[in-house]
Every structure is written in C-alpha cells, then in structure tokens.
Design a protein around this motif. Structure first.
Motif, PDB file in Angstrom:
ATOM      1  N   UNK A 111      15.372  -1.811   8.227  1.00 57.28           N
ATOM      2  CA  UNK A 111      16.118  -2.534   7.204  1.00 57.28           C
ATOM      3  C   UNK A 111      15.232  -3.563   6.498  1.00 57.28           C
ATOM      4  N   UNK A 112      14.363  -4.232   7.262  1.00 53.68           N
ATOM      5  CA  UNK A 112      13.437  -5.178   6.646  1.00 53.68           C
ATOM      6  C   UNK A 112      12.556  -4.454   5.630  1.00 53.68           C
ATOM      7  N   UNK A 113      12.065  -3.304   5.999  1.00 54.92           N
ATOM      8  CA  UNK A 113      11.214  -2.536   5.082  1.00 54.92           C
ATOM      9  C   UNK A 113      11.992  -2.119   3.837  1.00 54.92           C
ATOM     10  N   UNK A 114      13.271  -1.800   3.994  1.00 56.05           N
ATOM     11  CA  UNK A 114      14.101  -1.482   2.824  1.00 56.05           C
ATOM     12  C   UNK A 114      14.185  -2.687   1.897  1.00 56.05           C
ATOM     13  N   UNK A 115      14.256  -3.884   2.476  1.00 54.01           N
ATOM     14  CA  UNK A 115      14.251  -5.095   1.659  1.00 54.01           C
ATOM     15  C   UNK A 115      12.946  -5.280   0.914  1.00 54.01           C
ATOM     16  N   UNK A 116      11.839  -4.964   1.580  1.00 53.15           N
ATOM     17  CA  UNK A 116      10.541  -5.045   0.911  1.00 53.15           C
ATOM     18  C   UNK A 116      10.476  -4.067  -0.265  1.00 53.15           C
ATOM     19  N   UNK A 117      11.058  -2.894  -0.089  1.00 50.40           N
ATOM     20  CA  UNK A 117      11.068  -1.927  -1.179  1.00 50.40           C
ATOM     21  C   UNK A 117      11.936  -2.410  -2.339  1.00 50.40           C
ATOM     22  N   UNK A 118      13.009  -3.137  -2.031  1.00 47.44           N
ATOM     23  CA  UNK A 118      13.821  -3.736  -3.093  1.00 47.44           C
ATOM     24  C   UNK A 118      12.989  -4.687  -3.939  1.00 47.44           C
TER      25      UNK A 118
END
Length: 290
Positions: A111-118
């Motif tokens: 989920x953290x990585x998904x935030x980075x992609x955002x």
C-alpha cells in the motif's frame, strides 16, 4: 511533502555501519519531531526503527525529487512485499534484514508503494475519501509497520489504530506544508472541500480560515482514533505517545497563528514541543493503568 537532501546512493548491505549511520542521521536531520520521540524508544529497537524509517524516507525522497530510478526502486520493494525475488536495492536489503527479526506486514508495504505511485503520477484528490486513501497509503502504512515492529498486545486492534495515527500525522503535514506544496504545483486537499470553501481563493493566506478549520477537525478526529492504540504497543509506548502529542500540536500552532492567516509553515517552538511531548507520555501512562 517534507523534503530533504536525496539519499538514493549505491546499494549497501543493511547491516553495514554506513547504512545504520545514515539511518540515524536521516532521522535526526529530516524528522526532527520523530527524532525527539525516538530517544524514548528501547535501545534494542531504536536502530531498527531508524532503518525502517530510512526505507520509507528514501523512497519518498526519490519520488519527490523526480529521480529517474524512483519507479524501479519502488517496484523492487513491491516485488519483495509479494514474496518474489527482488532486485537487491538498499531498501530491499534493509527490509529483508528487519523481517528476519520482526513480523512486518507486507500488505502495508504494498500500500505504501501504491502511495508512492500516486505521487509519481501527480494524482489529484477529488474527495475526502481520496485524501484519506492517500494518507493511509503514504503514512498510515508507516504507522502500521512501525507498530508491527514495536510489537502489540492485540494486533487486530492496534494496527488499525496505528494506521489512523499515521493518517492524522499526514493530514497535519498537508496543512503545515500547504504553501510549500503549492509552490511545487501540488495541492493535497480534496478538490470538493476546496470548492466548498470558495475554490482556489480559499487556499490563499488570509482566506483559508474556514477551510483550515474543517481540515483541522478531520485530522483531530483521526488522532482521537489513533492515540488509544498506543496502549496496545508492547514497546515504545512513550515514544509514540510523545510523537503523537508533538505532531498534533502543529494543528494548535496553526490555530494560534490564525488558521493560515500568513503564508509559510507553522512551527512549534522546541520548548513547547518538549512540554507537549511530556504531557503526551504522562497521558499514555494513565491510559495504560486504567
């Protein structure tokens, strides 16, 4: 959101003195409030907390700085979190090392990585639900992973509370850094809320009082959800309680300064920060005894 000189050097083994020294230095130089709270951590866990913070901070800086290798470094952590063979980036090596000692929640890392992609995609947040999802991804997950590292007495209850506390801190960041972020062309507030309080004019110093009051209330509600979870930590309760109290005080500082009447970041004086942190520790002790 909060910037520092980029890390992103060559790949280093997680156990090296060089990596650990950088982890300590990064926390002390970049996350001053967090660094103060870390002094209250058990010595046996403090360096692991620094190392975990270095992973989050490095990825965040790579993305914020627009580094060409940001996407690949994020992808390596995603691959590790899925349990597959990942490129041996420094972040992956640290996570491998830490996961040998702690039950780190890999779903939170994804989920953290998904935030980075955002952030890589400069995503715009239309609704408050969108902002909450972003705040969970980039900061709630940090709270969840830190809580897992510190250990819990009731994981099912403690991790959601830790997530709420991380989200509260990220919403605090958004309000503190509103002018710095706008200078970079980024607005992390919900478009619907900005429109409700007057549109883009409501982001200007002197015009944003009503918007800031609304947003402060949302952050405070998340602190109220998150702080009771501190009592469920096996280790580091004093440190987390102090960090929560000191970070929440930024909201009070914004209020004291007229809810964004003047441009710039609200800064809590060190003496005030220490007093508030000590009060937070005292309250956490009382909670643990009841």
């Amino acid at each position: 959101m909060e910037h520092a000189s980029g890390h992103g050097g060559g790949v280093l083994s997680a156990g090296t003195d060089t990596t650990l020294a950088e982890a300590r230095r990064t926390t002390q130089q970049v996350a001053r409030t967090f660094s103060l709270a870390c002094r209250l951590l058990p010595a046996a866990l403090r360096d692991d907390v620094y190392l975990l913070y270095l992973v989050f901070r490095t990825l965040d800086d790579l993305v914020d700085d627009g580094r060409s290798d940001a996407g690949a470094r994020v992808a390596a952590v995603e691959t590790w979190a899925r349990g597959a063979a990942a490129a041996p980036t420094r972040e992956v090596e640290i996570l491998r090392d830490l996961s040998a000692r702690h039950d780190l929640p890999r779903d939170a890392m994804l989920e953290f990585c998904a935030g980075m992609r955002s952030d890589l995609e400069a995503e715009v947040y239309s609704t408050e639900d969108d902002v909450d999802r972003y705040c969970y991804r980039v900061a709630g997950t940090v709270g969840v992973t830190m809580a897992a590292l510190l250990g819990t007495t009731d994981r099912a209850a403690a991790l959601p509370a830790a997530g709420a506390l991380g989200m509260a801190m990220q919403r605090t960041n958004i309000l503190r850094d509103i002018d710095e972020d706008r200078a970079r062309g980024r607005v992390y507030l919900a478009e619907a809320s900005v429109a409700r309080f007057g549109g883009r004019a409501a982001l200007e110093p002197g015009n944003r009082g009503a918007l800031m009051r609304d947003q402060i209330a949302r952050a405070d509600a998340l602190y109220e959800q998150g702080i009771p979870g501190v009592a469920l930590l096996r280790n580091g309760r004093r440190a987390v309680a102090a960090a929560a109290a000191m970070y929440r005080e930024i909201l009070r500082q914004i209020e004291r300064e007229g809810h964004g009447a003047q441009p710039g970041r609200a800064v809590v004086p060190l003496r005030r920060k220490l007093v508030v942190g000590a009060r937070g520790v005292a309250r956490s002790r009382r909670t643990a005894l009841t």
